[in-house]
Motif scaffolding. Structure first.
Motif, mmCIF file in Angstrom:
data_model
loop_
_atom_site.group_PDB
_atom_site.id
_atom_site.type_symbol
_atom_site.label_atom_id
_atom_site.label_comp_id
_atom_site.label_asym_id
_atom_site.label_seq_id
_atom_site.Cartn_x
_atom_site.Cartn_y
_atom_site.Cartn_z
ATOM 1 N N ALA A 326 0.830 -1.202 0.000
ATOM 2 C CA ALA A 326 0.000 0.000 0.000
ATOM 3 C C ALA A 326 0.869 1.259 0.000
ATOM 4 O O ALA A 326 0.540 2.257 -0.653
ATOM 5 C CB ALA A 326 -0.943 -0.004 1.206
ATOM 6 N N VAL A 327 1.994 1.231 0.727
ATOM 7 C CA VAL A 327 2.906 2.370 0.730
ATOM 8 C C VAL A 327 3.480 2.581 -0.668
ATOM 9 O O VAL A 327 3.517 3.715 -1.185
ATOM 10 C CB VAL A 327 4.041 2.152 1.747
ATOM 11 C CG1 VAL A 327 5.125 3.229 1.593
ATOM 12 C CG2 VAL A 327 3.496 2.157 3.168
ATOM 13 N N VAL A 328 3.939 1.519 -1.299
ATOM 14 C CA VAL A 328 4.490 1.631 -2.652
ATOM 15 C C VAL A 328 3.458 2.222 -3.601
ATOM 16 O O VAL A 328 3.752 3.132 -4.386
ATOM 17 C CB VAL A 328 4.972 0.258 -3.149
ATOM 18 C CG1 VAL A 328 5.391 0.338 -4.613
ATOM 19 C CG2 VAL A 328 6.123 -0.249 -2.294
ATOM 20 N N ALA A 329 2.231 1.715 -3.531
ATOM 21 C CA ALA A 329 1.173 2.215 -4.418
ATOM 22 C C ALA A 329 0.864 3.684 -4.151
ATOM 23 O O ALA A 329 0.603 4.461 -5.083
ATOM 24 C CB ALA A 329 -0.086 1.373 -4.247
ATOM 25 N N ALA A 330 0.922 4.086 -2.890
ATOM 26 C CA ALA A 330 0.610 5.469 -2.543
ATOM 27 C C ALA A 330 1.687 6.434 -3.028
ATOM 28 O O ALA A 330 1.393 7.602 -3.321
ATOM 29 C CB ALA A 330 0.440 5.595 -1.032
ATOM 30 N N LEU A 331 2.927 5.971 -3.130
ATOM 31 C CA LEU A 331 4.031 6.850 -3.499
ATOM 32 C C LEU A 331 4.331 6.849 -4.995
ATOM 33 O O LEU A 331 4.867 7.832 -5.517
ATOM 34 C CB LEU A 331 5.297 6.437 -2.741
ATOM 35 C CG LEU A 331 5.266 6.590 -1.224
ATOM 36 C CD1 LEU A 331 6.573 6.073 -0.615
ATOM 37 C CD2 LEU A 331 5.028 8.036 -0.816
ATOM 38 N N ALA A 332 4.011 5.768 -5.681
ATOM 39 C CA ALA A 332 4.426 5.621 -7.075
ATOM 40 C C ALA A 332 3.759 6.661 -7.971
ATOM 41 O O ALA A 332 2.525 6.783 -7.972
ATOM 42 C CB ALA A 332 4.106 4.220 -7.571
ATOM 43 N N PRO A 333 4.526 7.401 -8.772
ATOM 44 C CA PRO A 333 3.951 8.418 -9.650
ATOM 45 C C PRO A 333 3.488 7.870 -10.989
ATOM 46 O O PRO A 333 2.872 8.596 -11.768
ATOM 47 C CB PRO A 333 5.118 9.392 -9.837
ATOM 48 C CG PRO A 333 6.322 8.507 -9.803
ATOM 49 C CD PRO A 333 6.000 7.422 -8.799
ATOM 50 N N ARG A 334 3.797 6.618 -11.267
ATOM 51 C CA ARG A 334 3.428 6.004 -12.548
ATOM 52 C C ARG A 334 3.387 4.490 -12.336
ATOM 53 O O ARG A 334 3.789 3.997 -11.279
ATOM 54 C CB ARG A 334 4.434 6.396 -13.643
ATOM 55 C CG ARG A 334 5.857 5.959 -13.370
ATOM 56 C CD ARG A 334 6.828 6.389 -14.457
ATOM 57 N NE ARG A 334 7.074 7.825 -14.424
ATOM 58 C CZ ARG A 334 8.051 8.418 -15.096
ATOM 59 N NH1 ARG A 334 8.869 7.673 -15.840
ATOM 60 N NH2 ARG A 334 8.231 9.719 -15.017
ATOM 61 N N PRO A 335 2.925 3.718 -13.318
ATOM 62 C CA PRO A 335 2.873 2.256 -13.135
ATOM 63 C C PRO A 335 4.234 1.677 -12.749
ATOM 64 O O PRO A 335 5.267 2.082 -13.277
ATOM 65 C CB PRO A 335 2.413 1.746 -14.511
ATOM 66 C CG PRO A 335 1.627 2.883 -15.079
ATOM 67 C CD PRO A 335 2.319 4.125 -14.609
ATOM 68 N N LEU A 336 4.203 0.732 -11.824
ATOM 69 C CA LEU A 336 5.450 0.190 -11.295
ATOM 70 C C LEU A 336 6.296 -0.481 -12.366
ATOM 71 O O LEU A 336 7.526 -0.490 -12.286
ATOM 72 C CB LEU A 336 5.148 -0.816 -10.187
ATOM 73 C CG LEU A 336 4.418 -0.280 -8.947
ATOM 74 C CD1 LEU A 336 4.211 -1.394 -7.937
ATOM 75 C CD2 LEU A 336 5.192 0.880 -8.318
ATOM 76 N N GLU A 337 5.658 -1.036 -13.383
ATOM 77 C CA GLU A 337 6.394 -1.727 -14.441
ATOM 78 C C GLU A 337 7.186 -0.768 -15.311
ATOM 79 O O GLU A 337 8.089 -1.186 -16.044
ATOM 80 C CB GLU A 337 5.442 -2.531 -15.329
ATOM 81 C CG GLU A 337 4.720 -3.669 -14.639
ATOM 82 C CD GLU A 337 3.520 -3.188 -13.815
ATOM 83 O OE1 GLU A 337 3.192 -1.980 -13.874
ATOM 84 O OE2 GLU A 337 2.922 -4.031 -13.108
ATOM 85 N N SER A 338 6.880 0.528 -15.232
ATOM 86 C CA SER A 338 7.474 1.497 -16.162
ATOM 87 C C SER A 338 8.623 2.296 -15.576
ATOM 88 O O SER A 338 9.142 3.198 -16.240
ATOM 89 C CB SER A 338 6.382 2.468 -16.644
ATOM 90 O OG SER A 338 5.963 3.314 -15.578
#
Length: 375
Positions: A326-338
């Motif tokens: 949830a922390v990663v998702a909240a901080l990520a500015p774009r899709p994690l794969e990119s």
């Protein structure tokens, strides 16, 4: 960078976050609140801790981040002066921020002076003691510090239900690499830790020749009996991750091994400048604990890959991998794969049988790396 793989991936680490129109303060507080929300902190704990962060950041943080790096802080590869982390100690989450105060002009001396002033401003806060810091400050500050090197940094750590904790970071290489043994011997002597340091000091020349060099010293700014002095080694070349950590009384290489393999594969011989921190406490005959910091960006294909490797370690040792995600998702500015590079380090410490784990987040906001060496 320490390997060709890392250099090839560097372009995906830069300019991930659009902060041009934000102030440093607004950016920091927004990320702090996002992490607290993802960890399930109550409104009271989010607001209380955010207020502590807001009170800690100086006037410099009200300046805009801008489109170009104002002063190249060694905190991040692109010069951005803030880093966040989340740790799980005995399964309980803690949020932390590390930062370098910027001075009124973009120079290392101005940053150093701002850091010294901030340290002194903390003197009256509950539980804070500057005695140890003031006893050694002169060893780590110089009239003409080098740019894009550490100066005087600070961190704030918060766990729900506990008061904020503060730490100061110092540069033992401020007088040059050759002076590190002398600086460390003087500092540990003044801190009453000479006997505990002696075993490490006796091996330092050998360790440095193998690529294990002291790069930071940190002090808990606390008057508690268990307040630590932490000594951070950076490792260059193919390294045995237990080489320095084994000097600590509580380090358990058998317990740590699966974490190394989850991140690096087998055999775990990384060449991306991982780090190890040895923690010293008054009255102990040597370093008590070791934190091993496993560097992620040059080892992973994307943030999605990094997330799965970190989650594997968290699950293995009973930490809340869902809150971490949830922390990663909240901080990520774009899709994690990119993208890659937001998650910089995974820390592992075997202090009390159950490992303490931490994840360090860096927020690349500029489109170019600083011209210098930084992993």
């Amino acid at each position: 960078m320490s390997s060709s793989t890392a250099v090839a991936q560097a372009s995906r680490r830069e300019g991930l976050f659009d902060a041009t129109l934000s102030t440093y303060r607004d950016f920091a507080c927004a990320k702090w609140l996002a992490i607290g929300t993802a960890l399930g902190f109550s409104d009271h704990h989010r607001n209380t801790s955010a207020a502590a962060l807001d009170a800690l950041l100086g006037e410099w943080s009200d300046r805009p981040v801008g489109a170009a790096c104002e002063y190249p802080s060694f905190v991040s590869r692109d010069g951005f002066p803030l880093e966040f982390s989340v740790s799980w100690r005995a399964g309980v989450p803690e949020v932390r921020v590390l930062f370098e105060s910027l001075g009124p002009v973009p120079s290392a001396r101005a940053a150093q002076d701002a850091g010294r002033a901030l340290t002194r401003s903390l003197a009256d806060r509950p539980g804070v003691s500057l005695d140890r810091y003031l006893a050694i400050e002169d060893l780590f500050v110089v009239d003409d510090p080098r740019p894009f090197r550490p100066t005087v940094w600070h961190s704030l750590a918060y766990r729900p239900g506990e008061p904020p904790r503060y730490k100061v970071y110092l540069n033992p290489q401020a007088r040059g690499r050759d002076a590190v043994p002398e600086v460390m011997a003087a500092a540990m002597g003044r801190l009453g830790l000479a006997p505990a340091w002696s075993g490490v000091a006796a091996r330092y020349a050998e360790l440095a020749a193998e690529g294990h060099e002291v790069e930071f010293v940190a002090l808990d700014l606390a008057d508690a009996p268990g307040a630590r002095v932490k000594v951070y080694f950076r490792h260059t070349g193919l390294v045995d991750l237990d080489r320095v950590a084994a000097l600590a009384r509580t380090h358990d290489p058998v317990l740590a091994g699966p974490a190394y393999r989850d991140v690096y594969g087998s055999p775990a011989l990384p060449d991306n400048e991982p780090m190890t921190c040895l923690a010293f406490r008054a009255g102990a005959p040597g370093p008590e604990e070791a934190n091993v910091y496993l560097r992620l960006p040059s080892e992973v294909a994307s943030e999605a890959d990094a997330t799965e490797r970190v989650a594997s370690v968290l699950r293995r040792f009973g930490a809340d991998h869902l809150r971490y995600r949830a922390v990663v998702a909240a901080l990520a500015p774009r899709p994690l794969e990119s993208m890659v590079g937001m998650q910089e380090l995974l820390s592992f410490r075997t202090a009390s049988g159950r490992p303490d784990l931490g994840v360090y987040f860096r927020f690349a906001v500029y489109d170019a790396a600083v011209d210098g060496v930084h992993a």
